[in-house]
Design an enzyme around this catalytic site. Sequence first.
Site, PDB file in Angstrom:
ATOM      1  N   ASP A 282       0.769  -1.240   0.000  1.00 56.81           N
ATOM      2  CA  ASP A 282       0.000   0.000   0.000  1.00 56.81           C
ATOM      3  C   ASP A 282       0.808   1.302   0.000  1.00 56.81           C
ATOM      4  O   ASP A 282       0.800   2.064  -0.963  1.00 56.81           O
ATOM      5  CB  ASP A 282      -0.941   0.002   1.207  1.00 56.81           C
ATOM      6  CG  ASP A 282      -1.871  -1.192   1.217  1.00 56.81           C
ATOM      7  OD1 ASP A 282      -1.691  -2.102   0.381  1.00 56.81           O
ATOM      8  OD2 ASP A 282      -2.766  -1.246   2.063  1.00 56.81           O
ATOM      9  N   GLU A 479      -0.773  -9.205  12.476  1.00 56.13           N
ATOM     10  CA  GLU A 479      -0.673  -8.873  11.056  1.00 56.13           C
ATOM     11  C   GLU A 479       0.775  -8.568  10.652  1.00 56.13           C
ATOM     12  O   GLU A 479       1.217  -8.934   9.566  1.00 56.13           O
ATOM     13  CB  GLU A 479      -1.567  -7.661  10.766  1.00 56.13           C
ATOM     14  CG  GLU A 479      -1.614  -7.237   9.306  1.00 56.13           C
ATOM     15  CD  GLU A 479      -2.535  -6.048   9.081  1.00 56.13           C
ATOM     16  OE1 GLU A 479      -2.764  -5.700   7.920  1.00 56.13           O
ATOM     17  OE2 GLU A 479      -3.026  -5.464  10.076  1.00 56.13           O
TER      18      GLU A 479
END
Length: 521
Positions: A282, A479
């Site tokens: 991202d 994560e």
Amino acid sequence: MSLALIGANQSEAEDLDSAIKKARTVFSDRFSRLLIFEAPFNKEKYQAFAKSMFSNLIGGIGYFYGDAVVDRSYAPEYEEENEGFWEETAAARMRQDGIKLEGPSELYTSIPSRPFFPRGFLWDEGFHLLPIADWDMDVTLKIVQSWFSLIDEDGWIAREQILGHEARSKVPQEFTVQYPHYANPPTLFLIFESLIDKLNSETPIKSTADPLDSIRNSHLENRDFAIDYLKTLYPLLKRHYFWFRKTQRGDIKSYDRDAFSTKEAYRWRGRTERHILASGLDDYPRPQPPHPGELHTDLISWMGMMTRSMRRIAVTIGENDDAKEYQGYEIAIIHNIDDLHWDEKEQTYCDASIDDYEESVHVCHKGYVSIFPFLTGLLPPDSPRLKAVLDLMSDPEEIWSPYGLRSLSKRDEYYGTDENYWRSPVWMPLNYLAVKSLLEIATSLGPHQKQAAKMYKELRKNLVETVFNEWERTGFAWEQYNAETGEGQRTQHFTGWTSLVVKIMGMPDLNKEREMVHGEL
């Protein structure tokens, strides 16, 4: 309530307890027989950890059904050919001209996190399925087939599958619309390579006394069955592959770039000033400002992996003319990675852009993007670039940390800034690819075998200990992990690709005094 009814309910509860205990016993027995961990992770303390990680990964498999929101306007702005294109595409998205509901569709998928991301993610899926393939190849291939059943007539598959109103209620509105010019890393092709590796391996298929193993291993025990599966999917794989080549192409000719091939260059579409969500990385730093002449190192590397996979599939099913065509693309891609992306001064691979004088220039942000040709297995043991790549990876002032490889170099001006999503943290999927590639170099004759072996042993240990220590401390898989402290961060109970740690635990212990040989990765 009658005594008879109370007794019946008590009996049913006891039956359920008994069934749960039996299921746990069967799982534990099969787990210990199939997933054999190598030192130093063959100690008892790691067993409960590994079972928790893997069972939660398996438990994240689900079935989803519903309609999806898609922008089919095919607005000319989405070609992203003009300078300032990100502003034009933003305006086109705001018009919402072609947004409509499509479907309903169905998807069988393994999700990243049941509490937080209960939907299918295309590039996550390939990483999820790598460990699952070692447990149940039949389920793995059904999930892959389910994804390719979603392909449209052009060859596009939406990168997020947000199916139905309930699924959309859990996603911010700006992320619900899917765009048919957005790609995503083609990680499902890692599964085709894993399948072919297993078919060609001389290592006996692992199985247990469980009668269901004949179903789980059916594609491995019966080569014709696997070939039929690949033949059935092959037209869809070709459509998807050539969709990638067409829609994510980069521009070589307009800027007089010197390269082996005038065709093999790639650029992610869907870029904004701060993000390329389609890349999966991202907020990783990219050339500023964005330019239609950009070329992206990670994407051409993914295309190299995808092309290699297509070649191997074509060979396996006897499509020899196609295999020769893919081989030509593959050779050209490997040459162009060096010609278009290697920066001699920085001694690393870099994205390319166009400067104020309309000249092609490298924009170097050392980190995951810089090592992508290595991560995707495109650098052979005798590559003249390999030494510099290994030195970058092993430098603690660059991307090496005691907890795994940092996503961005400590020396980069953007290290740890803004969202800091892919600007320092340690991520398991790309670290897994690094360990896998290091093992390949460490077990192959070449000038950098010893360096790669040392890095492999240390990185493998660091990654497992990072995830294990945080699981012990917090009770969760995370994560991502902080590159300075090793602490888990962002989403907890992230048992998708973080569960790759189980696969790393099963990789060879190169500290043993034994012959180094290639094994199933």
